[in-house]
Design an enzyme around this catalytic site. Structure first.
Site, PDB file in Angstrom:
ATOM      1  N   GLU A 185      59.204  88.004  75.190  1.00 12.49           N
ATOM      2  CA  GLU A 185      57.890  88.516  74.815  1.00 12.49           C
ATOM      3  C   GLU A 185      57.784  90.014  75.066  1.00 12.49           C
ATOM      4  O   GLU A 185      57.265  90.761  74.225  1.00 12.49           O
ATOM      5  CB  GLU A 185      56.802  87.765  75.594  1.00 12.49           C
ATOM      6  CG  GLU A 185      55.406  88.362  75.494  1.00 12.49           C
ATOM      7  CD  GLU A 185      54.831  88.321  74.096  1.00 12.49           C
ATOM      8  OE1 GLU A 185      53.768  88.946  73.883  1.00 12.49           O
ATOM      9  OE2 GLU A 185      55.431  87.683  73.198  1.00 12.49           O
TER      10      GLU A 185
ATOM     11  N   HIS B 267      59.696  92.169  72.588  1.00 16.05           N
ATOM     12  CA  HIS B 267      58.899  92.282  71.370  1.00 16.05           C
ATOM     13  C   HIS B 267      57.828  93.365  71.520  1.00 16.05           C
ATOM     14  O   HIS B 267      57.623  94.188  70.610  1.00 16.05           O
ATOM     15  CB  HIS B 267      58.256  90.923  71.067  1.00 16.05           C
ATOM     16  CG  HIS B 267      57.342  90.936  69.878  1.00 16.05           C
ATOM     17  ND1 HIS B 267      57.716  91.394  68.648  1.00 16.05           N
ATOM     18  CD2 HIS B 267      56.043  90.528  69.733  1.00 16.05           C
ATOM     19  CE1 HIS B 267      56.715  91.281  67.795  1.00 16.05           C
ATOM     20  NE2 HIS B 267      55.689  90.761  68.438  1.00 16.05           N
TER      21      HIS B 267
ATOM     22  N   HIS C 135      48.600  88.004  62.323  1.00 15.32           N
ATOM     23  CA  HIS C 135      49.536  88.923  62.972  1.00 15.32           C
ATOM     24  C   HIS C 135      50.815  89.058  62.134  1.00 15.32           C
ATOM     25  O   HIS C 135      51.328  90.163  61.920  1.00 15.32           O
ATOM     26  CB  HIS C 135      49.855  88.400  64.371  1.00 15.32           C
ATOM     27  CG  HIS C 135      50.634  89.354  65.224  1.00 15.32           C
ATOM     28  ND1 HIS C 135      50.302  90.688  65.369  1.00 15.32           N
ATOM     29  CD2 HIS C 135      51.748  89.174  65.995  1.00 15.32           C
ATOM     30  CE1 HIS C 135      51.157  91.279  66.174  1.00 15.32           C
ATOM     31  NE2 HIS C 135      52.049  90.381  66.555  1.00 15.32           N
TER      32      HIS C 135
END
Length: 382
Positions: A111, A114, A179
């Site tokens: 995460e 990213h 998103h």
């Protein structure tokens, strides 16, 4: 453990990290194009940012498909730290309580990688916007309006906001799908700007131009349906092909399937989402795929028949991406949703957006104005 979902304490460290990550590409552009004009450097930076944005979409897909979206359950850092290293104890406690839960050391790093990549891309887009406005008056070469870069900057800020909502709203399906769509929209904006630096118009008929626009619209709708399948984990609702659950028309619940205002795995009323709704989500994407593939095939045929070398290259690209998407999509179903096929399917969708954006940019570019007869005679005498 009670914690705030938004913790701004590490924002300064994260901002510095984003600048450092963007410094490498910026130094490379300036070093490699030291003697170039401002417009040439700006084009090189736009192309490089386009490449990293494509990578960011693939990394985001990997984050989602490995169930790492809540690997750090707060935003913008990880348990109030700039890296998972500073949150070792909190991550260890969460992983001990739920070894297969959403928070593990591996998912936290996925995460945050990213987010780091997104910050680097954001800094590059800020630099593009600043350069576009600074160079707008002294630029004699062909270049897009600086307003394009400004719109791109606004888009990346909105994309960051949706990224935050993805975490704080606990993978709310509508937010996660938006998103993804905003990320692909950002890719299209950068592709249009890159094409504007070096115009190469395609002389297509008005009907073919409208056909390309129609195919692009159908692809956006199909990508939205694909994102809805992925964010609702509906890929395995059908494990066979061409039938689904051994039937050509299995039980489906379209009412709950496309309710946008609901939590993950729930109906709008808060009860569990029925399996028939997941089946409806999957089948809608599958049926739309037949329509989109047919439209893409017709567009490829018409482009190839136009006789233009540039149009024929786009036709071959469309056919290649059709085969890629069909193979990766079927692999997701019959092989049980392997991560490689799932990421490849998202990468193919991003490549399709990139190809169609370039095609539309060239198809809608005005043809270069012809020089006046006197100017042509003067050029011939020279």
């Amino acid at each position: 453990m009670v914690m705030d979902l938004v913790d701004w304490s590490p924002v300064l460290h994260l901002a510095v990290l984003g600048v450092l990550l963007a410094a490498g590409p910026l130094v490379w552009v300036w070093t490699r194009h030291r003697g170039a004009t401002p417009a040439q450097r700006l084009r090189a930076l736009t192309l490089l940012t386009l490449f990293f944005t494509f990578d960011l979409i693939v990394i985001g897909a990997t984050t989602r498909l490995t169930d790492s979206g809540l690997g750090c359950p707060d935003w913008p850092g990880c348990y109030g730290s700039a890296t998972p290293l500073g949150a070792r104890d909190e991550i260890h406690a969460a992983q001990t309580a739920m070894p297969t839960g959403p928070v593990t050391h591996g998912k936290a790093w996925m995460e945050m990688v990213h987010r780091y990549f997104a910050m680097g891309v954001g800094v590059l887009i800020v630099v593009i916007a600043v350069m576009s406005w600074l160079d707008r008056r002294r630029r004699a070469e062909q270049a897009p309006s600086p307003w394009w870069a400004t719109v791109t900057l606004v888009a990346v800020c909105l994309q960051g906001a949706f990224g935050a909502l993805t975490v704080t709203m606990k993978l709310y399906p509508a937010i996660v799908t938006l998103h993804l769509l905003f990320g692909l929209g950002l890719l299209a904006l950068l592709a249009l700007q890159a094409e504007a630096f070096l115009p190469r118009p395609l002389k297509l008929s008005r009907g073919l131009q409208w056909g390309a626009l129609a195919v692009a619209g159908l692809c956006v709708l199909q990508i939205a349906l694909g994102g809805w399948v992925s964010t609702n984990y509906a890929v395995l609702a059908c494990r066979d092909f061409p039938t689904c659950q051994g039937s050509w028309w299995p039980p489906m619940d379209f009412e709950h399937a496309f309710t946008l205002r609901r939590e993950l795995g729930q109906t709008g009323a808060g009860s569990y989402l029925p399996f028939a709704a997941l089946t409806a989500i999957h089948m809608a994407h599958r049926l739309m795929a037949a329509v989109v593939l047919t439209a893409m095939g017709l567009l490829a045929w018409r482009l190839h028949a136009s006789g233009q070398p540039g149009a024929r290259r786009f036709a071959l690209g469309l056919l290649g991406l059709m085969a890629w998407q069909l193979a990766s999509g079927l692999s997701n179903v019959v092989l049980g949703w392997p991560i490689l096929a799932a990421v490849a399917h998202t990468a193919g969708a991003a490549a399709l957006v990139l190809l169609l954006s370039r095609l539309l940019a060239r198809a809608l570019q005005p043809a270069p104005a012809r020089a006046a007869p006197s100017a042509r005679r003067a050029a011939a005498m020279a």
